[in-house]
Design an enzyme around this catalytic site. Sequence first.
Site, mmCIF file in Angstrom:
data_model
loop_
_atom_site.group_PDB
_atom_site.id
_atom_site.type_symbol
_atom_site.label_atom_id
_atom_site.label_comp_id
_atom_site.label_asym_id
_atom_site.label_seq_id
_atom_site.Cartn_x
_atom_site.Cartn_y
_atom_site.Cartn_z
ATOM 1 C CE1 TYR A 1 -28.582 28.093 -14.386
ATOM 2 C CE2 TYR A 1 -29.309 28.469 -16.634
ATOM 3 C CZ TYR A 1 -28.333 28.087 -15.748
ATOM 4 O OH TYR A 1 -27.115 27.695 -16.227
ATOM 5 C CE LYS B 1 -21.545 23.717 -0.401
ATOM 6 N NZ LYS B 1 -20.256 23.001 -0.276
ATOM 7 C CG ASP C 1 -18.144 20.675 -2.023
ATOM 8 O OD1 ASP C 1 -19.043 19.815 -1.951
ATOM 9 O OD2 ASP C 1 -17.632 21.209 -1.018
ATOM 10 C CG ASP D 1 -24.919 25.562 -16.817
ATOM 11 O OD1 ASP D 1 -24.888 25.146 -17.991
ATOM 12 O OD2 ASP D 1 -24.386 26.620 -16.451
ATOM 13 C CG ASP E 1 -20.264 23.050 -19.762
ATOM 14 O OD1 ASP E 1 -21.292 22.615 -20.324
ATOM 15 O OD2 ASP E 1 -19.723 24.133 -20.063
HETATM 16 C C1 IPM Z 1 -26.594 25.101 -21.333
HETATM 17 C C2 IPM Z 1 -26.147 26.512 -21.482
HETATM 18 C C3 IPM Z 1 -27.294 27.428 -21.087
HETATM 19 C C4 IPM Z 1 -27.635 27.126 -19.648
HETATM 20 C C5 IPM Z 1 -27.028 28.922 -21.291
HETATM 21 C C6 IPM Z 1 -26.564 29.226 -22.697
HETATM 22 C C7 IPM Z 1 -28.216 29.748 -20.912
HETATM 23 O O1 IPM Z 1 -25.012 26.749 -20.738
HETATM 24 O O2 IPM Z 1 -27.565 24.704 -22.023
HETATM 25 O O3 IPM Z 1 -25.993 24.383 -20.548
HETATM 26 O O4 IPM Z 1 -26.991 27.644 -18.741
HETATM 27 O O5 IPM Z 1 -28.573 26.361 -19.414
HETATM 28 MG MG MG Z 2 -24.189 25.025 -19.864
#
Ligand code: IPM
Ligand code: MG
Length: 358
Positions: free
Chosen positions: A142, A191, A223, A247, A251
């Site tokens: 990032y 990884k 993975d 990240d 999710d």
């Molecule tokens: C999160 C989001 C952010 C990230 C984006 C919006 C930059 O996906 O907070 O997880 O990737 O960190």
């Molecule tokens: Mg995110």
Amino acid sequence: MKYKIGLLKGDGIGPEIVDSAVRVLEEIGKKYGHVFEFTPYAIGGYAIDNYGEPLPKETVEGCLASDSVLLGAVGGPKWDNLSGNCRPEKALLGIREKMGLFTNLRPAKLYPALKSDSPLREDIVEKGFDIMIVRELTGGIYFGERGTREGKYGYEAYDTEAYSLMEIERIAKVAFETAKVRRGKLTSIDKANVLETSRLWRKTVHEMAKDYPEVECSDMLVDNAAMQLVRNPSQFDVIVTSNMFGDILSDEASQITGSIGMLPSASLGETKRGLYEPIHGSAPDIAGKNIANPIATILSAAMMLLYSFSLKEESDCIVNAVDKVLYAGWRTADIAHGENPLSTDEMTDKIIEEIQKI
Ligand code: IPM
Ligand code: MG
């Protein structure tokens, strides 16, 4: 005590859900005798529209002068065509960096009252799960060198990942300490069969594990981890991983709870000042309709009370109030399956009523 809280309402449903959390904090202030002083600052698309940039200087200064910061959400289709540096999301990365928030805590737990909302098979959900993802937040790909250039096949774009020993050590320390006060299990995800950064990550975590004999520490390739999260999530307690893997996995972890509208998060650094935000995004399609679920933001405020202000009783009070409201069967549209959902304000009222009773 008096606490200065910066508010970054942002875009989409951001303003509504932050207002809900503010009402809850005010109730907690009344009940326990604290004064919370709120100051809003512009961020994201709202800041682009009003100040011409996603993260104005005043916002950064305001956040740094606050005791802690509560964020709603940033982004929306209106700003999707802007270039990388002017996008609302850039503000998130910027504020994390400026506030030195290298730790991102993302709890993903299955609410027993909402079990049937999980997309996982019943026998998997039956075992329950309560995972704390510790994601590195200010390093890795990032924040690495990036650009475009002429390469072997002509014009190309590139991003690079770098992790210093110091960055790995400080995030691993948070993870070990977190595991110590939870169920004592840490899974470090990398990884290492491909990436040099992962090999340093793994070696460092192994070194540090010697100082935490009470924590059972193991490695998992990313993975495989993505697979294990849907196959057997109950095996995880604390997960520590890099910025990008965190990240993606966070999710996935939030989705298997079936209630992404419920999950809070905390971003922390060396000081007590943190940035707290719901895991879900700005949900532009339902913005301004008073139907968004405010619980993730309200629980983010509870995390703030705990981590930034060490107000455990006050934090627990919010968490318990939310649990009671859910057990009583109250739901916003996202978790109501069409049956008489509460509005954002009504859900907030219910939680405040429970806080008054506790
Ligand atoms: C999160 C989001 C952010 C990230 C984006 C919006 C930059 O996906 O907070 O997880 O990737 O960190
Ligand atoms: Mg995110």
